[in-house]
Design an enzyme around this catalytic site. Sequence first.
Site, short mmCIF file in Angstrom:
data_model
loop_
_atom_site.label_atom_id
_atom_site.label_comp_id
_atom_site.label_asym_id
_atom_site.label_seq_id
_atom_site.Cartn_x
_atom_site.Cartn_y
_atom_site.Cartn_z
N ALA A 125 26.29 28.11 38.45
CA ALA A 125 26.14 28.33 37.09
C ALA A 125 24.97 29.26 36.81
CB ALA A 125 26.04 26.99 36.13
N THR A 127 25.64 32.50 34.25
CA THR A 127 25.96 32.83 32.53
C THR A 127 25.64 31.86 31.67
OG1 THR A 127 27.61 34.16 33.84
CG2 THR A 127 27.64 34.00 31.44
N GLY A 132 24.55 37.10 29.67
CA GLY A 132 25.32 37.80 30.80
C GLY A 132 24.78 38.43 31.89
N GLU A 243 29.30 38.46 47.26
CA GLU A 243 30.17 38.00 46.28
C GLU A 243 30.75 39.59 45.64
OE1 GLU A 243 30.34 36.34 41.62
OE2 GLU A 243 28.34 36.11 42.83
N ARG A 269 65.14 50.96 38.91
CA ARG A 269 65.29 51.24 37.36
C ARG A 269 65.70 52.61 37.23
NH1 ARG A 269 66.54 49.00 32.58
NH2 ARG A 269 65.20 49.87 30.98
#
Length: 380
Positions: A125, A127, A132, A243, A269
């Site tokens: 946790a 943010t 932000g 990350e 298509r």
Amino acid sequence: MERPVFEADHQRFREVVREFIAREMTPHHERWEQAGLCDREVYVEAAKQGVIGFNVPEEFGGGGVHDFRFNAVVAEELSSARVHGPGFTLHNDVVAPYLLNLANEEQKARWLPGFASGEEVWAIAMTEPGTGSDLKGIATTAVRDGDEWVVNGAKTFISNGIHSDRVIVVAKTDPAGGSKAFSLLVVERDMPGFTRGRNLDKLGLHAQDTAELNFENVRVPAANLLGKEGHGFYHLMTNLPEERMSIAVSAVAASRSILDETIEYAKNRTAFGRPIGSFQNSRFVLAELDTEVDIARVYVDRCLGVLARGELSAVDAAKAKWWTTELQQKVVDRCLQLHGGYGYMMEYPVAKAYADARIQTIFGGTTEIMKEIVGRDLGL
């Protein structure tokens, strides 16, 4: 395209992951999307197959494998299958490094077995409702009181927020500490004062639970301090490159997956009596996207090789993150356009891919923050 960064062990692992996704995840994904979260049991099943927990030492029930290329395989296969419910990349790529690199021996013995077995779901946790990308603006506080920390504040947009049994919370422990103001504390599910808000209604990734977390005088044992007091900001900066690489890997795999489907769509298509792929504009769009996705994959693979040697810089990770996620936006947008009106229908995979992709340039550090990191490295 040949990918020399991956070796035989990684390819064998890829087959295991792909089979697991097809058997245990894809059949349930629509139900998870409707419910707004996945079945917790899938974490346990994933651990049994070594899809999560493989980077935890064997003495704690993991696979004892520390090689981010295995993490990349999981991220790629999930993105290729476009199955996003369980937070496996959050588990393997984001939370695991904090526990493996920062936990002391007592904490590892207490936390890693449940983490490796999938019986405990974790979240991190950072943010907050008013903070932000500016991590230094975090307002959640933790005040020392004897052998405990008293935590007050709120977090938002927390992945695994509903399912999580333990949450690594970034809190301000020294109001006058500047960059040394923050520490990491592990808050547990049943601690009084720790509550969860609603499961947030997002644009995409509907099967991934994302929640608001609230802390009102939550008493956290001092033994739950993760890493060094006052070093929380440094711990975050150390772990964020992995990350960001995880996000970059996912972005390229998702781009390739929806692009390949669109190429097949363009072959089948028809419009004006011929396949839409036979028109020069369609060919040029697809040729451009195919080239750029291949180029992005080469760069990301190079970064994976450097990361496997423990040498990846935060700047290179930032470059990979912003470029690949912006490319993903371009790919899904152009692919949706080629589908015409059908692309706007949620029953077509491209529409869901469009919605799911939008978060990629935001979480893990926005494109603007990534460019700031790169720009500063240029001495600007």
